[in-house]
Design a protein around this motif. Structure first.
Motif, PDB file in Angstrom:
ATOM      1  N   LYS A  85      15.315   0.370  93.769  1.00  0.00           N
ATOM      2  CA  LYS A  85      16.138   1.517  93.361  1.00  0.00           C
ATOM      3  C   LYS A  85      16.191   2.568  94.469  1.00  0.00           C
ATOM      4  O   LYS A  85      17.249   3.129  94.754  1.00  0.00           O
TER       5      LYS A  85
ATOM      6  N   ARG B 177      11.240   3.213  74.603  1.00  0.00           N
ATOM      7  CA  ARG B 177      12.441   2.900  73.810  1.00  0.00           C
ATOM      8  C   ARG B 177      12.065   2.925  72.332  1.00  0.00           C
ATOM      9  O   ARG B 177      11.125   2.239  71.912  1.00  0.00           O
TER      10      ARG B 177
ATOM     11  N   TYR C 285      25.104   8.690  74.447  1.00  0.00           N
ATOM     12  CA  TYR C 285      26.035   7.556  74.498  1.00  0.00           C
ATOM     13  C   TYR C 285      26.386   7.063  73.086  1.00  0.00           C
ATOM     14  O   TYR C 285      26.953   5.990  72.937  1.00  0.00           O
TER      15      TYR C 285
ATOM     16  N   TYR D  24      28.425   0.418  75.171  1.00  0.00           N
ATOM     17  CA  TYR D  24      26.982   0.721  75.058  1.00  0.00           C
ATOM     18  C   TYR D  24      26.746   2.040  74.316  1.00  0.00           C
ATOM     19  O   TYR D  24      27.385   3.040  74.610  1.00  0.00           O
TER      20      TYR D  24
ATOM     21  N   HIS E 200      22.903  -7.205  78.007  1.00  0.00           N
ATOM     22  CA  HIS E 200      22.111  -7.230  79.233  1.00  0.00           C
ATOM     23  C   HIS E 200      21.966  -8.677  79.749  1.00  0.00           C
ATOM     24  O   HIS E 200      22.134  -8.942  80.930  1.00  0.00           O
TER      25      HIS E 200
ATOM     26  N   ARG F  70      25.462  -9.978  80.934  1.00  0.00           N
ATOM     27  CA  ARG F  70      26.072  -9.294  82.077  1.00  0.00           C
ATOM     28  C   ARG F  70      26.020 -10.146  83.340  1.00  0.00           C
ATOM     29  O   ARG F  70      26.956 -10.193  84.121  1.00  0.00           O
TER      30      ARG F  70
HETATM   31  P1  GTP Z   1      19.724   4.088  86.228  1.00  0.00           P
HETATM   32  O1  GTP Z   1      20.611   3.017  85.628  1.00  0.00           O
HETATM   33  O2  GTP Z   1      18.313   3.937  85.769  1.00  0.00           O
HETATM   34  O3  GTP Z   1      19.847   4.204  87.701  1.00  0.00           O
HETATM   35  O4  GTP Z   1      20.179   5.509  85.726  1.00  0.00           O
HETATM   36  P2  GTP Z   1      21.521   6.061  85.131  1.00  0.00           P
HETATM   37  O5  GTP Z   1      21.696   7.448  85.602  1.00  0.00           O
HETATM   38  O6  GTP Z   1      22.643   5.113  85.296  1.00  0.00           O
HETATM   39  O7  GTP Z   1      21.043   6.162  83.659  1.00  0.00           O
HETATM   40  P3  GTP Z   1      21.608   5.800  82.237  1.00  0.00           P
HETATM   41  O8  GTP Z   1      20.939   6.818  81.369  1.00  0.00           O
HETATM   42  O9  GTP Z   1      23.087   5.692  82.167  1.00  0.00           O
HETATM   43  O10 GTP Z   1      21.005   4.334  81.969  1.00  0.00           O
HETATM   44  C1  GTP Z   1      19.640   4.100  82.096  1.00  0.00           C
HETATM   45  C2  GTP Z   1      19.221   2.865  81.342  1.00  0.00           C
HETATM   46  O11 GTP Z   1      19.930   2.715  80.095  1.00  0.00           O
HETATM   47  C3  GTP Z   1      19.428   1.543  82.039  1.00  0.00           C
HETATM   48  O12 GTP Z   1      18.393   1.282  82.937  1.00  0.00           O
HETATM   49  C4  GTP Z   1      19.440   0.568  80.846  1.00  0.00           C
HETATM   50  O13 GTP Z   1      18.133   0.341  80.359  1.00  0.00           O
HETATM   51  C5  GTP Z   1      20.177   1.362  79.801  1.00  0.00           C
HETATM   52  N1  GTP Z   1      21.637   1.130  79.904  1.00  0.00           N
HETATM   53  C6  GTP Z   1      22.554   1.970  80.396  1.00  0.00           C
HETATM   54  N2  GTP Z   1      23.783   1.442  80.336  1.00  0.00           N
HETATM   55  C7  GTP Z   1      23.656   0.222  79.779  1.00  0.00           C
HETATM   56  C8  GTP Z   1      24.586  -0.828  79.444  1.00  0.00           C
HETATM   57  O14 GTP Z   1      25.789  -0.739  79.664  1.00  0.00           O
HETATM   58  N3  GTP Z   1      24.071  -1.940  78.866  1.00  0.00           N
HETATM   59  C9  GTP Z   1      22.740  -2.083  78.597  1.00  0.00           C
HETATM   60  N4  GTP Z   1      22.336  -3.221  78.028  1.00  0.00           N
HETATM   61  N5  GTP Z   1      21.849  -1.127  78.908  1.00  0.00           N
HETATM   62  C10 GTP Z   1      22.283   0.013  79.492  1.00  0.00           C
END
Ligand code: GTP
Ligand code: MG
Length: 223
Positions: free
Chosen positions: A73, A97, A127, A136, A175, A178
């Motif tokens: 990351k 979670r 969300y 999502y 997930h 994808r």
């Molecule tokens: P990172 O993904 O951790 O870099 O941060 P971000 O700023 O994109 O955070 P966000 O809060 O949007 O998402 C963080 C986490 O939520 C991800 O690591 C997943 O665990 C979950 N998540 C977000 N979007 C999706 C999605 O479209 N599908 C699934 N299955 N999980 C999601």
């Protein structure tokens, strides 16, 4: 030892070793932050059970981001690998979670957590009110919690994701899928997945309606 090359190598090894030790200590601190937050949710669940005769939380999953994922990351985001940068820029090293029974439980327990004196809300992404374009749904919080160690108190960041059982099953399957959907009919599959997310959301609303009706009937004093 007066060989300058050997001396430099020795110094570098010491530096690496000390970074490894400090990294392990930081991960231990994140693990403790997870314990603090998990306990807070368990306490809320126990209280709700007594107050409303049902558990709002179905289960809680926790995870500590693995070293490889942290490095990946940081590389992806062009952030130099230092412990300070992990704390400053990587908000999801500690993850909790929470899977709830009903949509209103998500907001109740989130609110009950955020209003605690020692919790600082850093970011909130809803969300559920604003689903992602792929469908999502989940409530995401980045919070900071103080953890008390023998010699110090440290504020640690924790990523909290709160969702219903239905939202969780969709997110788990999405997930998994994808990685496969890029192979063929990507757009069509994405559309189907979004439809499923909407169906699931409809089921969540109906289940909440049913519960609300049952509760309204059972509190009817004429019965
Ligand atoms: P990172 O993904 O951790 O870099 O941060 P971000 O700023 O994109 O955070 P966000 O809060 O949007 O998402 C963080 C986490 O939520 C991800 O690591 C997943 O665990 C979950 N998540 C977000 N979007 C999706 C999605 O479209 N599908 C699934 N299955 N999980 C999601
Ligand atoms: Mg993440």
């Amino acid at each position: 030892m007066d060989n300058p090359i050997v001396n430099t190598m020795w110094d570098q090894s010491k530096e690496i070793l000390s970074l490894v030790v400090e990294f392990k200590e930081l991960m231990m601190m994140y693990k403790c932050a997870i314990k603090e937050i998990k306990t807070k949710f368990e306490v809320l669940d126990t209280e709700f059970k007594i107050r409303y005769q049902r558990n709002p939380i179905n289960f809680i999953n926790t995870r500590l981001k693995c070293t490889t994922s942290i490095i990946k990351k940081m590389t992806r985001k062009n952030i130099p690998f230092t412990l300070e940068n992990i704390e400053k820029y990587i908000h999801d090293v500690a993850g909790v979670r929470v899977i709830c029974s009903y949509v209103d439980d998500i907001y109740s327990i989130a609110e009950a957590l955020i209003k605690q004196d020692d919790i600082k809300l850093i970011t909130k992404k809803d969300y559920i009110a604003h689903p992602k374009s792929n469908g999502y749904r989940s409530l995401h919080l980045i919070i900071s919690v103080p953890v008390y160690f023998a010699e110090q108190k440290k504020n640690m960041k924790v990523e909290v994701q709160i969702r219903t059982i239905a939202m969780d099953s969709w997110a788990s399957l999405e997930h998994q899928l994808r990685y496969k959907q890029q192979i063929a009919n990507g757009e069509e599959i994405a559309e189907h997945l979004k439809e499923c997310a909407e169906l699931i959301s409809d089921i969540d609303s109906r289940m909440l309606d049913i519960r609300t009706k049952i509760e309204a009937n059972s509190s009817d004093p004429t019965e």
